[in-house]
Write a protein that holds these residues in place. Structure first.
Motif, PDB file in Angstrom:
ATOM      1  N   TYR A 185      11.916   4.057  -0.892  1.00  0.00           N
ATOM      2  CA  TYR A 185      12.245   2.747  -0.327  1.00  0.00           C
ATOM      3  C   TYR A 185      13.755   2.546  -0.370  1.00  0.00           C
ATOM      4  CZ  TYR A 185       7.393   1.016  -0.751  1.00  0.00           C
ATOM      5  OH  TYR A 185       6.044   0.820  -0.632  1.00  0.00           O
ATOM      6  N   HIS A 236      -1.289   5.075  -4.170  1.00  0.00           N
ATOM      7  CA  HIS A 236      -1.703   5.894  -3.041  1.00  0.00           C
ATOM      8  C   HIS A 236      -3.092   6.473  -3.304  1.00  0.00           C
ATOM      9  CE1 HIS A 236       2.763   6.316  -1.796  1.00  0.00           C
ATOM     10  NE2 HIS A 236       2.196   5.246  -1.267  1.00  0.00           N
ATOM     11  N   HIS A 288       2.743   0.487  -6.963  1.00  0.00           N
ATOM     12  CA  HIS A 288       4.011  -0.129  -6.575  1.00  0.00           C
ATOM     13  C   HIS A 288       3.809  -1.345  -5.692  1.00  0.00           C
ATOM     14  CE1 HIS A 288       3.006   3.337  -4.027  1.00  0.00           C
ATOM     15  NE2 HIS A 288       3.555   2.711  -3.012  1.00  0.00           N
ATOM     16  N   GLU A 290       6.944   8.170  -2.574  1.00  0.00           N
ATOM     17  CA  GLU A 290       7.456   7.305  -1.500  1.00  0.00           C
ATOM     18  C   GLU A 290       8.907   6.954  -1.802  1.00  0.00           C
ATOM     19  OE1 GLU A 290       4.779   4.153  -0.599  1.00  0.00           O
ATOM     20  OE2 GLU A 290       5.986   3.389   1.065  1.00  0.00           O
ATOM     21  N   HIS A 307      -0.135  -1.303  -4.251  1.00  0.00           N
ATOM     22  CA  HIS A 307      -1.178  -0.285  -4.195  1.00  0.00           C
ATOM     23  C   HIS A 307      -0.781   0.957  -4.994  1.00  0.00           C
ATOM     24  CE1 HIS A 307       1.528   0.517  -0.714  1.00  0.00           C
ATOM     25  NE2 HIS A 307       1.460   1.755  -1.181  1.00  0.00           N
TER      26      HIS A 307
END
Ligand SMILES: [Fe+2]
Length: 201
Positions: A107, A98, A144, A105, A96
């Motif tokens: 990770y 955002h 991503h 984000e 997706h």
């Protein structure tokens, strides 16, 4: 007990079990099964064959903690992606951008071997390999997706702003991401997705 607007909420402790794929202390979970992922893999015949033999176990799931929903809040969770392939493409998340595209984000890999596949709507693409201890910072404006290129579960912990939201239609409308993460025999590589028609602006 309800908390008045603007008042501090209690802290939250989360404990990840990467082997079990669980995040204790979380308050939300969703699963994606093979049947939910129709159209994300390019090899439709391979997808149909796999679906015909599907045992109904999830391909991936997310357990997350949503505590504060204001602009300062963060959503923390784990993503657990089983190993496998559809044709030469490895199991992956839908991916997706955002909904608030400037939201970033983080990770961190807790288990397994994976790739974070990242693309911008104006054509940049990156594929970053991740193993235990690696962290990828996904800046705003990057589409991503996580891909499991290993033979065991690929587990990541993610943290992103609670007001980010997800636009899942962007990749679908473009005919998939620009690049695919595929098997190279004993490893992985990327190749161009010939169905990709470019992202809408
Ligand atoms: Fe995200």
């Amino acid at each position: 007990m309800t908390t008045p607007p603007g008042a501090p909420v209690p802290p939250v402790k989360l404990t990840a079990d990467p082997v079990a794929g669980r995040l204790s202390g979380s308050n939300g979970r969703y699963e994606k099964h093979l049947a939910d992922l129709n159209g994300i893999y390019r090899d439709a015949a391979a997808y149909d064959r796999l679906l015909a033999a599907d045992d109904g176990a999830p391909v991936y799931w997310v357990e997350a903690s949503e505590t504060e929903d204001g602009p300062g809040g963060l959503i923390t969770g784990i993503s657990v992606l089983e190993p496998g392939r559809v044709g030469d493409e490895f199991f992956m998340t839908r991916g997706h951008l955002h909904a608030r595209a400037d939201r970033s984000e983080v990770y961190t890999c807790l288990a397994g071997q994976g790739v974070m596949l990242l693309e911008t709507v104006d054509g940049r693409s990156e594929a970053i390999e991740m193993s235990v201890g690696d962290t990828v910072y996904v800046p705003g404006h990057w589409v991503h997706r996580s891909v499991n290129v290993g033979s065991t579960r690929f587990v990541t912990m993610f943290i992103y702003p609670a007001d980010a939201g997800q636009d899942y239609g962007l990749i679908h409308d473009a005919g998939g991401m620009k690049n695919l993460v595929v098997s190279s025999g004993d490893g992985w590589t990327t190749r161009a997705n010939t169905d990709h028609e470019g992202y809408r602006a």
